[in-house]
Design a protein around this motif. Structure first.
Motif: not given
Ligand code: UTP
Length: 307
Positions: A98-115
């Motif tokens: 497992l690797t955890y990656v932080n998305q600091s703001e919920p800016l959408g599913l596309g943004h989450a994938i970009g993280c």
């Protein structure tokens, strides 16, 4: 094509489940004895994927806690001869990285994938949305991977829905039907009205995507005023030349992202589970035949003690 990683975005607000999701992530919602995320990672393992990238944020410690070893609990269960109670989790842990990656703001599913772009190399990767559970022996992701390898392009899982439901989903437009289950995609529309819908093929939360999605996300990001949608980035990537296919996956799909969908998921899964099926069937039959049953606490207690 070799696919070795899957991204599981879990950093959304889960507003359809508030206030419950204020303190517990919706990815941790219980489906019988395991949280939704557990079923998702099991499905990835069935597709021979080991490396899972979980997009999360600092408000969701329950997610990371779930996968952390708990030596004291394991010892206590061993002492009582009850280690089987968490054996499914221990077995899963041995099969995944497992690797955890932080998305600091919920800016959408596309943004989450970009993280997760710094972890994905020039390769294809899977995306699995944890609020879509697909019950199928091989799992939905494995079905998509076979198509991606065969066709050499990105693949989106779809299932047919009634026209009056299309506005709840992302919907794909069809350029060409290749087989009974496989389509080349011409466009994608997020939550269309019935008159705008290009088909009744609704996106199920499983994808195999090219790394070319990242420059597409960058382009959207440059003009973004609202959430960055993954469907828009897929459309953008397709217009730049990536072949995108839609595959009608087999299996029963449940949407656990809202209260009604979650209730249906739990009841549907219980009806398929030999440990609970008979009792749940009996309960539902009684509830249907006696209108007052659900509102009569004495009768409820009476009924439960009989079973
Ligand atoms: P959803 O839109 O279904 O989830 O996103 P949500 O935003 O958490 O829930 P609602 O709509 O407010 O009720 C699908 C998946 O993408 C993740 C969510 O956690 C969910 O698993 N997601 C969504 C992110 O990781 N980041 C985001 O910015 C948005």
């Amino acid at each position: 094509m070799s696919v070795s990683k899957v991204i599981v975005p879990c950093a959304g607000l889960g507003t359809r489940f508030l206030p419950w999701t204020k303190s517990i992530p919706k990815e941790m919602i219980p489906l019988l004895d395991k949280p939704a995320i557990h079923y998702i990672l099991e499905e990835a393992v069935k597709a021979s994927i080991k490396h899972m990238i979980i997009i999360t944020n600092t408000h969701k410690p329950a997610l990371t806690n779930y996968f952390d070893p708990d030596v004291a609990l394991e010892q206590a269960l061993r002492d009582r001869g009850k280690e089987n109670l968490i054996s499914s989790l221990e077995s899963l842990r041995t099969k995944i990285q497992l690797t955890y990656v932080n998305q600091s703001e919920p800016l959408g599913l596309g943004h989450a994938i970009g993280c997760a772009r710094h972890i994905i190399e020039k390769e294809y990767f899977g995306v699995m949305l944890p609020d879509d559970i697909v019950v199928h022996q091989r799992g939905a992701l494995d079905q998509l991977l076979r198509v991606a390898r065969q066709e050499g392009g990105s693949v989106i899982a779809v299932q047919e829905v009634p026209l009056d439901c299309v506005s709840s989903y992302g919907v794909v437009g069809i350029k060409k039907q290749l087989t009974n289950h496989l389509f080349q995609v011409s466009n994608l529309i997020e939550k269309p009205s019935q008159s705008q819908a290009p088909s009744c093929l609704a996106i199920v939360g499983r994808y195999v995507l090219s790394h070319k999605i990242f420059p597409a996300l960058d382009e959207l990001n440059a003009y973004a005023t609202d959430e960055i949608q993954l469907t828009d980035a897929i459309a953008q990537m397709m217009h730049k030349g990536e072949k995108v296919f839609a595959f009608k996956v087999e299996g029963v799909r449940y949407d656990t992202g809202n209260v009604l969908g979650w209730l249906k998921t739990v009841i549907g899964m219980a009806l398929q589970n030999p440990e609970y099926a008979d009792q749940i069937k009996g309960f539902l039959d009684d509830a249907q035949s006696t209108n007052s049953f659900l509102y009569n606490p004495e009768k409820t207690i009476d009924h439960l003690s009989k079973k």
